[in-house]
Scaffold this active site. Structure first.
Site, PDB file in Angstrom:
ATOM      1  N   ALA A 131      -1.669   6.280   1.231  1.00 45.78           N
ATOM      2  CA  ALA A 131      -2.597   5.859   2.379  1.00 45.78           C
ATOM      3  C   ALA A 131      -2.586   6.943   3.568  1.00 45.78           C
ATOM      4  O   ALA A 131      -3.726   7.057   4.214  1.00 45.78           O
ATOM      5  CB  ALA A 131      -1.689   4.508   3.085  1.00 45.78           C
ATOM      6  N   VAL A 137       0.886  -1.197  -0.115  1.00 44.38           N
ATOM      7  CA  VAL A 137      -0.098  -0.143  -0.057  1.00 44.38           C
ATOM      8  C   VAL A 137       1.008   1.271  -0.033  1.00 44.38           C
ATOM      9  O   VAL A 137       1.800   1.352   0.915  1.00 44.38           O
ATOM     10  CB  VAL A 137      -0.865  -0.232   1.209  1.00 44.38           C
ATOM     11  CG1 VAL A 137      -1.835   1.299   1.210  1.00 44.38           C
ATOM     12  CG2 VAL A 137      -1.636  -1.247   1.142  1.00 44.38           C
ATOM     13  N   CYS A 138       0.545   2.076  -0.991  1.00 42.48           N
ATOM     14  CA  CYS A 138       1.459   3.308  -0.873  1.00 42.48           C
ATOM     15  C   CYS A 138       1.326   4.328   0.224  1.00 42.48           C
ATOM     16  O   CYS A 138       0.178   4.513   0.497  1.00 42.48           O
ATOM     17  CB  CYS A 138       0.993   4.169  -2.204  1.00 42.48           C
ATOM     18  SG  CYS A 138       1.776   5.632  -2.053  1.00 42.48           S
ATOM     19  N   ILE A 139       2.530   4.633   0.855  1.00 40.37           N
ATOM     20  CA  ILE A 139       2.290   5.398   2.074  1.00 40.37           C
ATOM     21  C   ILE A 139       1.774   6.458   2.058  1.00 40.37           C
ATOM     22  O   ILE A 139       0.894   7.123   2.817  1.00 40.37           O
ATOM     23  CB  ILE A 139       3.862   5.333   3.038  1.00 40.37           C
ATOM     24  CG1 ILE A 139       3.546   5.777   4.240  1.00 40.37           C
ATOM     25  CG2 ILE A 139       4.628   6.089   1.820  1.00 40.37           C
ATOM     26  CD1 ILE A 139       4.797   5.604   5.131  1.00 40.37           C
TER      27      ILE A 139
END
Lengths: 133, 130
Positions: free
Chosen positions: B82, B77-79
């Site tokens: 997110a 998941v892209c930080i």
């Protein structure tokens, strides 16, 4: 943005691929253009052969004199001018998309390469990786 | 074939995550290697374990978690995406001073470099989105 050194690992045995980021959406109204640009900037760290394509409403991303005060969003268009500093210089814009929106190259805030639809398709066909926003 | 998957839309509103799941499952069954599934834009919303759909509907989040567990999938998941949308793992919640975290089992939070790296490493990078 990420910062961990693991992410920055570019030691892939010297693999260089042709990456094209395809921008299809207007700069505001959805977040695709802004977050798409974040990927493009990160990709510069991987020493790949990176280009960008602007088609459909994506051509508006490069429009000069964007003013976003009234919508209370950040005007991120100056970032496109910084791409050159990341060695991302191949910005392809589709001629038909410009024309359909009454725009010319003179309306854009960076130097671009204008391609017609067939040329753009050929350019896309050359790529190893296409990521579309 | 070594395949990377990019999921750009959240669950339920768009079918992108369903299609990505079906594709990933089918690719594994055909003997392909799924190098990574990367969640970007609203796609990060596929990773909140607080998702609770009606009982007669599929649970998109736990379906990904189960697939990850069964096949050791790398669900990333892209930080940045997110954080914008309120998806946190325990460490990140602590770091940001939040009182809760919601990242589902089988997902991990990392940077966009993981997407670019998947593009470099994979024979195909397949995008599911609008």
């Amino acid at each position: 943005m990420f910062t961990s050194s693991e992410d920055m690992d570019t030691d892939e045995g010297g693999v260089i691929k042709q990456f094209m980021f395809v921008n299809r959406k207007a700069p505001y109204g959805t977040i695709y253009a802004l977050e798409g640009l974040e990927v493009v900037l990160i990709s510069a760290a991987f020493e790949q052969d990176v280009s960008m394509a602007f088609i459909d409403d994506g051509v508006y991303e490069l429009k000069k004199a964007q003013d976003t005060k009234a919508i209370e969003q950040k005007n991120f268009s100056p970032t496109y001018r910084a791409l050159e500093g990341y060695d991302i210089e191949k910005l392809y814009v589709e001629k038909e998309s410009l024309e359909a929106r009454g725009l010319t190259e003179a309306d854009l805030l960076v130097d671009v390469i204008v391609l017609d639809r067939a040329e753009m398709a050929a350019k896309m066909a050359e790529q190893d990786v296409l990521i579309s926003f | 074939m070594k395949i990377g998957v990019l999921v750009n839309e959240g669950p339920y509103t768009h079918e992108a995550s369903d299609s990505a799941y079906q594709f990933t499952k089918a690719a594994i069954e055909k003997g392909h290697e799924i190098y990574r599934v990367f969640f970007y834009h609203d796609g990060v919303n596929n990773s909140t374990r607080l998702t609770e759909p009606p009982r007669d509907d599929r649970n998109i989040v736990s379906r990904w978690s189960e697939l990850a567990k069964a096949h050791s999938l790398d669900l990333v998941v892209c930080i940045a995406a997110a954080q914008r949308r309120g998806i946190m793992d325990e460490n990140e919640a602590k770091r940001q001073g939040k009182d809760a975290h919601n990242l589902a089992d089988g997902f991990r939070i990392s940077g966009l470099g993981q997407l670019v790296e998947a593009g470099i490493q994979c024979d195909r990078l397949v995008t599911f989105g609008d």
